[in-house]
Design a protein around this motif. Structure first.
Motif, mmCIF file in Angstrom:
data_model
loop_
_atom_site.group_PDB
_atom_site.id
_atom_site.type_symbol
_atom_site.label_atom_id
_atom_site.label_comp_id
_atom_site.label_asym_id
_atom_site.label_seq_id
_atom_site.Cartn_x
_atom_site.Cartn_y
_atom_site.Cartn_z
ATOM 1 N N SER A 1 0.686 -1.394 0.098
ATOM 2 C CA SER A 1 0.032 0.038 0.020
ATOM 3 C C SER A 1 0.873 1.333 -0.107
ATOM 4 C CB SER A 1 -0.844 0.175 1.118
ATOM 5 O OG SER A 1 -0.189 -0.137 2.688
ATOM 6 N N PHE A 2 2.068 1.091 0.673
ATOM 7 C CA PHE A 2 2.743 2.187 0.515
ATOM 8 C C PHE A 2 2.993 2.821 -0.858
ATOM 9 C CE2 PHE A 2 7.464 3.685 0.200
ATOM 10 C CZ PHE A 2 7.558 4.605 1.098
ATOM 11 N N MET A 3 3.603 2.035 -1.863
ATOM 12 C CA MET A 3 3.829 2.444 -3.312
ATOM 13 C C MET A 3 2.535 2.949 -3.973
ATOM 14 S SD MET A 3 7.166 2.570 -3.590
ATOM 15 C CE MET A 3 6.901 2.898 -5.455
ATOM 16 N N LEU A 4 1.467 2.144 -3.570
ATOM 17 C CA LEU A 4 0.149 2.466 -4.122
ATOM 18 C C LEU A 4 -0.116 3.899 -4.040
ATOM 19 C CD1 LEU A 4 -2.545 1.289 -5.749
ATOM 20 C CD2 LEU A 4 -3.348 1.179 -3.550
ATOM 21 N N THR B 1 -1.621 3.879 5.735
ATOM 22 C CA THR B 1 -0.517 4.123 4.733
ATOM 23 C C THR B 1 -0.481 5.700 4.703
ATOM 24 O OG1 THR B 1 -1.172 2.044 3.815
ATOM 25 C CG2 THR B 1 0.488 3.549 2.765
ATOM 26 N N GLY B 2 -1.224 6.320 4.379
ATOM 27 C CA GLY B 2 -0.924 7.807 4.107
ATOM 28 C C GLY B 2 -0.487 8.710 5.505
ATOM 29 N N GLN B 3 -1.343 8.306 6.595
ATOM 30 C CA GLN B 3 -0.732 9.116 7.710
ATOM 31 C C GLN B 3 0.638 8.460 8.071
ATOM 32 O OE1 GLN B 3 -2.151 11.581 8.598
ATOM 33 N NE2 GLN B 3 -4.122 11.216 7.590
ATOM 34 N N GLY B 4 1.085 7.143 7.759
ATOM 35 C CA GLY B 4 2.358 6.652 8.073
ATOM 36 C C GLY B 4 3.352 7.158 7.205
ATOM 37 N N LEU B 5 2.895 7.506 6.104
ATOM 38 C CA LEU B 5 4.081 8.185 5.247
ATOM 39 C C LEU B 5 4.494 9.441 5.772
ATOM 40 C CD1 LEU B 5 2.835 7.518 1.525
ATOM 41 C CD2 LEU B 5 4.993 6.832 2.612
ATOM 42 N N TYR B 6 3.652 10.172 6.205
ATOM 43 C CA TYR B 6 3.768 11.566 6.816
ATOM 44 C C TYR B 6 4.732 11.308 8.002
ATOM 45 C CZ TYR B 6 3.114 15.392 10.279
ATOM 46 O OH TYR B 6 3.201 16.394 11.207
ATOM 47 N N GLN B 7 4.550 10.235 8.802
ATOM 48 C CA GLN B 7 5.423 10.105 9.965
ATOM 49 C C GLN B 7 6.794 9.410 9.517
ATOM 50 O OE1 GLN B 7 4.594 10.270 13.378
ATOM 51 N NE2 GLN B 7 2.762 11.120 12.764
ATOM 52 N N THR B 8 6.724 8.658 8.325
ATOM 53 C CA THR B 8 7.868 8.303 7.852
ATOM 54 C C THR B 8 8.842 9.599 7.531
ATOM 55 O OG1 THR B 8 6.806 6.141 6.917
ATOM 56 C CG2 THR B 8 8.762 6.895 5.949
ATOM 57 N N VAL B 9 8.442 10.444 6.771
ATOM 58 C CA VAL B 9 9.057 11.779 6.191
ATOM 59 C C VAL B 9 9.335 12.561 7.153
ATOM 60 C CG1 VAL B 9 9.012 13.605 4.630
ATOM 61 C CG2 VAL B 9 8.486 11.237 3.851
#
Length: 400
Positions: A198-201, A331-339
């Motif tokens: 889902s990360f790449m999606l 996944t989307g909120q996780g991307l914010y946390q990742t960056v």
């Protein structure tokens, strides 16, 4: 919604008893500034790689509640290891493990909240302020306790918060997990199944998300440099653990009224102005940290940094909620946390430890202010003023 409110209140408390004191705890164990920076950078690296895994687990594999429960239990177990009096290399390993598990808490809680509040996107701010309130009150009280006891009770306080969170999750609502069949074409089904999940999606299907994440990453370099090295700056100037706690607590307390007012601000300005304004204000605070030499004045500026952080955090979560469907919010909120709290933290801590050790606070915080202003410029360019997140989550991918 009582369980959701308890979750957000305790999500702040479980961080407040430990995170503001991390650099001071390591210094108390004999770590030098560069070693503290390296430890924090390794922890941030673990955070960065773990968050997408938690997002995929929550959205696709086991559900957001189950994933959050596992993250809380794992992070607590890692901190309990600090009670064993381990040597420095083991301490570093425990902090890294803690960060990998703790990275689940914010994105999964945010995903649960924006989905539960999908009919009223602006209600998120009123839920999120409970995290700031819990963080503020608990960090101030913990700082007063640590003045007397030292830092050893911190893992036990984390354990108490974790028990309540795990119990409260029993009643937190969740939406169905994302299924590859929901993707609108065969290529996207393949991405979910084999290439990055889902990360790449979400990165492939929402181009505006990439620019938004770049702007957020730039400002979070300064935010994370402050989280790690402002405590050392206060201690360097003669402050006590209670000053470190008051610094973190005042910032979090300032977030509470700011988050309550943000829904009205967003209705008038849109998310773009909210994000850019928060970044510019944070840049101004970073400049003040570079120039001030009085601990009391530095602590006072945390009122402004709290307002700025509230604007950045709420703006980021609402923007992502508007860009992605409910099934992909973890996944989307996780991307914010990742960056924001992963990649930016690696840079801020690894380079920041060297800069602080060699040149002190001025070059570190002035450089961070420049990056925050660059982040504001990027956000102003890529986030449309018509994406305030007012209507809740985006439509499903198949409808795009």
């Amino acid at each position: 919604m009582l369980a959701l409110r308890v979750l957000f209140l305790l999500a702040g408390a479980i961080l407040g008893v430990f995170y503001p004191f991390l650099s001071a705890i390591l210094a108390d164990r004999g770590f030098e500034p560069a070693e503290i920076g390296l430890t924090a950078a390794l922890a941030s690296l673990a955070f960065m790689f773990a968050v997408p895994v938690w997002g995929h687990l929550g959205d696709v594999v086991i559900g957001r509640v189950a994933a959050l429960r596992a993250g809380v239990v794992g992070s607590t177990a890692a901190l309990l290891g600090l009670l064993l009096g381990a040597p420095p290399i083991i301490v570093v390993g425990l902090i890294v493990a803690y960060s990998a598990f703790e990275s689940s808490i914010a994105p999964l809680a945010d995903a649960l909240a924006v989905n539960a509040l999908a009919r009223s996107g602006r209600s998120y701010g009123r839920i999120r302020l409970l995290t700031s309130l819990g963080f503020a009150v608990v960090s101030i009280l913990a700082g007063a306790l640590y003045n007397v006891t030292g830092f050893w009770p911190a893992p036990l306080l984390v354990l108490g918060c974790a028990i309540v969170i795990v119990v409260a999750l029993r009643w937190v609502p969740d939406v169905a997990r994302f299924q590859p069949a929901m993707a609108p074409d065969a290529a996207q089904k393949s991405v979910v199944a084999r290439r990055g999940g889902s990360f790449m999606l979400v990165l492939r299907t929402q181009p505006r998300l990439r620019g938004t994440l770049l702007g957020l990453g730039l400002v979070h370099v300064g935010i994370l440099a402050g989280f790690t090295f402002l405590a050392l700056r206060l201690l360097e100037l003669g402050g006590q653990p209670s000053d470190v706690a008051l610094s973190a607590g005042l910032s979090a307390l300032a977030e509470v009224p700011a988050m309550a007012l943000i829904p009205r601000i967003v209705r008038r300005t849109g998310t773009r102005a909210l994000l850019a304004g928060g970044m510019i204000l944070y840049a101004a605070v970073l400049v003040s940290w570079a120039l001030l030499a009085d601990p009391s004045l530095i602590v006072a500026t945390r009122l402004l940094s709290g307002v700025a952080f509230a604007a950045i955090t709420i703006g980021a979560v609402m923007t992502i909620a508007a860009l992605l469907p409910p099934e992909l919010q973890a996944t989307g909120q996780g991307l914010y946390q990742t960056v924001g709290f992963g990649a930016a933290a690696v840079f801020a801590n690894a380079l920041g430890g060297v800069v602080f050790g060699l040149g002190g606070a001025m070059p570190l915080f002035l450089g961070s202010a420049v990056l925050a202003l660059a982040g504001a410029a990027v956000v102003w360019r890529v986030v449309t003023s018509a994406a305030p997140g007012a209507s809740g989550s985006a439509a499903p991918l198949a409808a795009r």
